[in-house]
Write a protein that holds these residues in place. Structure first.
Motif, PDB file in Angstrom:
ATOM      1  N   ASP A  36       0.867  -1.096   0.106  1.00  0.00           N
ATOM      2  CA  ASP A  36      -0.079   0.019   0.165  1.00  0.00           C
ATOM      3  C   ASP A  36       0.880   1.345  -0.166  1.00  0.00           C
ATOM      4  N   ILE A  37       1.927   1.263   0.792  1.00  0.00           N
ATOM      5  CA  ILE A  37       2.993   2.450   0.806  1.00  0.00           C
ATOM      6  C   ILE A  37       3.611   2.694  -0.539  1.00  0.00           C
ATOM      7  N   ALA A  38       3.950   1.631  -1.099  1.00  0.00           N
ATOM      8  CA  ALA A  38       4.770   1.655  -2.463  1.00  0.00           C
ATOM      9  C   ALA A  38       3.670   2.242  -3.313  1.00  0.00           C
ATOM     10  N   ASP A  39       2.457   1.632  -3.450  1.00  0.00           N
ATOM     11  CA  ASP A  39       1.463   2.300  -4.442  1.00  0.00           C
ATOM     12  C   ASP A  39       1.139   3.602  -4.173  1.00  0.00           C
ATOM     13  N   ARG A  40       0.982   4.155  -2.842  1.00  0.00           N
ATOM     14  CA  ARG A  40       0.887   5.559  -2.531  1.00  0.00           C
ATOM     15  C   ARG A  40       2.129   6.521  -3.015  1.00  0.00           C
ATOM     16  N   ALA A  41       3.447   5.807  -2.997  1.00  0.00           N
ATOM     17  CA  ALA A  41       4.477   6.468  -3.172  1.00  0.00           C
ATOM     18  C   ALA A  41       4.608   6.831  -4.462  1.00  0.00           C
ATOM     19  N   VAL A  42       4.332   5.866  -5.366  1.00  0.00           N
ATOM     20  CA  VAL A  42       3.990   6.252  -6.939  1.00  0.00           C
ATOM     21  C   VAL A  42       2.925   7.353  -7.158  1.00  0.00           C
ATOM     22  N   LYS A  43       2.007   7.322  -6.663  1.00  0.00           N
ATOM     23  CA  LYS A  43       0.713   8.043  -6.843  1.00  0.00           C
ATOM     24  C   LYS A  43       1.309   9.458  -6.348  1.00  0.00           C
ATOM     25  N   ASP A  44       1.766   9.558  -5.140  1.00  0.00           N
ATOM     26  CA  ASP A  44       2.326  10.899  -4.567  1.00  0.00           C
ATOM     27  C   ASP A  44       3.627  11.374  -5.212  1.00  0.00           C
ATOM     28  N   GLN A  45       4.169  10.551  -5.941  1.00  0.00           N
ATOM     29  CA  GLN A  45       5.591  10.817  -6.435  1.00  0.00           C
ATOM     30  C   GLN A  45       6.457  11.088  -5.436  1.00  0.00           C
ATOM     31  N   MET A  46       6.682  10.376  -4.391  1.00  0.00           N
ATOM     32  CA  MET A  46       7.407  10.409  -3.193  1.00  0.00           C
ATOM     33  C   MET A  46       8.867  10.195  -3.742  1.00  0.00           C
ATOM     34  N   THR A  47       9.897  10.930  -3.013  1.00  0.00           N
ATOM     35  CA  THR A  47      11.301  10.630  -3.436  1.00  0.00           C
ATOM     36  C   THR A  47      11.699   9.460  -2.532  1.00  0.00           C
ATOM     37  N   TYR A  48      12.871   8.866  -2.855  1.00  0.00           N
ATOM     38  CA  TYR A  48      13.341   7.766  -2.410  1.00  0.00           C
ATOM     39  C   TYR A  48      13.290   7.773  -0.820  1.00  0.00           C
ATOM     40  N   ARG A  49      13.832   9.073  -0.448  1.00  0.00           N
ATOM     41  CA  ARG A  49      13.956   9.433   0.960  1.00  0.00           C
ATOM     42  C   ARG A  49      12.611   9.396   1.478  1.00  0.00           C
ATOM     43  N   GLY A  50      11.618  10.037   0.979  1.00  0.00           N
ATOM     44  CA  GLY A  50      10.323  10.106   1.551  1.00  0.00           C
ATOM     45  C   GLY A  50       9.844   8.631   1.717  1.00  0.00           C
ATOM     46  N   PHE A  51       9.981   8.017   0.683  1.00  0.00           N
ATOM     47  CA  PHE A  51       9.391   6.455   0.683  1.00  0.00           C
ATOM     48  C   PHE A  51       9.833   5.765   1.911  1.00  0.00           C
ATOM     49  N   LEU A  52      11.426   5.663   2.085  1.00  0.00           N
ATOM     50  CA  LEU A  52      12.163   5.183   2.965  1.00  0.00           C
ATOM     51  C   LEU A  52      11.706   5.561   4.552  1.00  0.00           C
ATOM     52  N   ALA A  53      11.369   6.731   4.417  1.00  0.00           N
ATOM     53  CA  ALA A  53      10.990   7.413   5.930  1.00  0.00           C
ATOM     54  C   ALA A  53       9.417   7.010   6.125  1.00  0.00           C
ATOM     55  N   GLU A  54       8.610   6.980   5.208  1.00  0.00           N
ATOM     56  CA  GLU A  54       7.243   6.306   5.352  1.00  0.00           C
ATOM     57  C   GLU A  54       7.332   4.867   5.972  1.00  0.00           C
ATOM     58  N   LEU A  55       8.193   4.005   5.246  1.00  0.00           N
ATOM     59  CA  LEU A  55       8.356   2.757   5.594  1.00  0.00           C
ATOM     60  C   LEU A  55       8.826   2.756   7.134  1.00  0.00           C
ATOM     61  N   LEU A  56       9.750   3.604   7.536  1.00  0.00           N
ATOM     62  CA  LEU A  56      10.517   3.199   8.743  1.00  0.00           C
ATOM     63  C   LEU A  56       9.547   3.655   9.745  1.00  0.00           C
ATOM     64  N   MET A  57       8.783   4.873   9.685  1.00  0.00           N
ATOM     65  CA  MET A  57       8.018   5.301  10.605  1.00  0.00           C
ATOM     66  C   MET A  57       6.613   4.480  10.761  1.00  0.00           C
ATOM     67  N   THR A  58       6.220   3.762   9.837  1.00  0.00           N
ATOM     68  CA  THR A  58       5.255   2.780   9.901  1.00  0.00           C
ATOM     69  C   THR A  58       5.512   1.764  11.004  1.00  0.00           C
ATOM     70  N   GLU A  59       6.876   1.023  10.683  1.00  0.00           N
ATOM     71  CA  GLU A  59       7.258   0.212  11.694  1.00  0.00           C
ATOM     72  C   GLU A  59       7.504   0.704  13.148  1.00  0.00           C
ATOM     73  N   CYS A  60       7.959   2.125  13.206  1.00  0.00           N
ATOM     74  CA  CYS A  60       8.096   2.429  14.386  1.00  0.00           C
ATOM     75  C   CYS A  60       6.846   2.689  15.214  1.00  0.00           C
ATOM     76  N   ASP A  61       5.821   2.968  14.514  1.00  0.00           N
ATOM     77  CA  ASP A  61       4.550   3.542  15.180  1.00  0.00           C
ATOM     78  C   ASP A  61       3.846   2.160  15.452  1.00  0.00           C
ATOM     79  N   ASP A  62       4.039   1.200  14.892  1.00  0.00           N
ATOM     80  CA  ASP A  62       3.301  -0.131  15.280  1.00  0.00           C
ATOM     81  C   ASP A  62       4.021  -0.909  16.319  1.00  0.00           C
ATOM     82  N   ARG A  63       5.263  -0.579  16.448  1.00  0.00           N
ATOM     83  CA  ARG A  63       6.106  -1.076  17.539  1.00  0.00           C
ATOM     84  C   ARG A  63       5.772  -0.381  18.917  1.00  0.00           C
ATOM     85  N   ALA A  64       5.540   0.932  18.731  1.00  0.00           N
ATOM     86  CA  ALA A  64       5.053   1.436  20.032  1.00  0.00           C
ATOM     87  C   ALA A  64       3.528   1.221  20.372  1.00  0.00           C
TER      88      ALA A  64
END
Length: 265
Positions: A36-64
């Motif tokens: 889902d995040i990958a599809d949204r990244a393509v649609k929103d034209q995220m940068t590679y850094r933005g895409f990576l940040a989105e992935l990592l924050m998703t993991e951090c939020d879920d662990r919290a």
């Protein structure tokens, strides 16, 4: 195990490699949310850094979130209660601003006590559990117990020469929630052991107590006047006292719900 690495992976092969890598690295949230995040990244034209940040924050939020759930479960609350579901309109004796200030948990950080006092059905246990839950969600170690259950545990521990170990275990939590104090008279030994728990906890630890008796009525629970006075002094020193009132919170809530349809019409 080493994952094969090559350029020009197909989308299917890339998804399989990501799934395997997430399993190896124990990143369940990224594994589940990646498509889902990958599809949204393509649609929103995220940068590679933005895409990576989105992935990592998703993991951090879920662990919290999972850590918070574990702390709430470890607290041993008998049922789920939240401040959001508390009916302040049904009990005007409780000031919402004071409760929301307590929900910030600064009093726990400072090791201050809290006393909720009022008749049965005035929302004390609801408030005690809800504030304990807020503390657990904010990272504090919380433990809930009934006063009689705690005293029985302490008496058994004393008989088995495990009292210091038991008191130390309760001393490790940041907030000890004691419910239903005053429902039963304690013998001198039990009262002394409870006093020991309340007074020997480190200064950084807090205690929250819900009681159906005013402080003046605590002599029914702690029959030794000096012991009773010492406990009251311990709980009122720099502490917060909330009187939930004498009107039945439960009956008021029921009455309000019963009258709601007639009012709406």
């Amino acid at each position: 195990m080493t994952l094969p690495r090559q350029r020009g992976l197909t989308e299917q092969a890339a998804d399989a490699a990501i799934d395997t890598a997430c399993r190896m690295l124990r990143l369940p949230s990224i594994r589940n949310e990646f498509p889902d995040i990958a599809d949204r990244a393509v649609k929103d034209q995220m940068t590679y850094r933005g895409f990576l940040a989105e992935l990592l924050m998703t993991e951090c939020d879920d662990r919290a979130r999972r850590r918070s759930e574990r702390r709430i479960k470890a607290a041993g609350f008998p049922r789920e209660k939240s401040l959001r579901t508390f009916d302040f309109d049904a009990n005007p004796n409780i000031d919402p601003a004071t409760i929301h200030t307590l929900a910030s948990c600064e009093w726990i950080k400072k090791g201050q006590p809290l006393c909720l006092i009022g008749d049965s059905g005035t929302g004390k246990s609801h408030m005690l559990i809800a504030l304990g839950t807020e503390a657990a969600m904010k990272g504090y170690r919380v433990r809930y117990t009934l006063a009689t259950k705690l005293v029985n545990e302490l008496v058994e521990a004393a008989d088995e020469k495990q009292l210091n170990k038991t008191i130390a275990r309760y001393g490790r939590v940041d907030l000890l929630c004691i419910d239903e104090l005053g429902y039963m008279e304690l013998d001198r030994h039990g009262a002394e052991l409870l006093f020991q728990v309340l007074t020997e906890r480190e200064e950084k630890n807090s205690v929250a107590i819900a009681s159906n008796e005013s402080f003046g009525g605590w002599t029914k629970t702690f029959t030794d006047p000096r012991l009773c006075a010492a406990i009251v002094d311990r709980l009122t020193f720099n502490g917060t006292i909330i009187e939930t009132g004498t009107d039945s919170y439960r009956l008021a809530s029921t009455r309000a719900r019963a009258e709601a349809p007639a009012t709406a019409s």
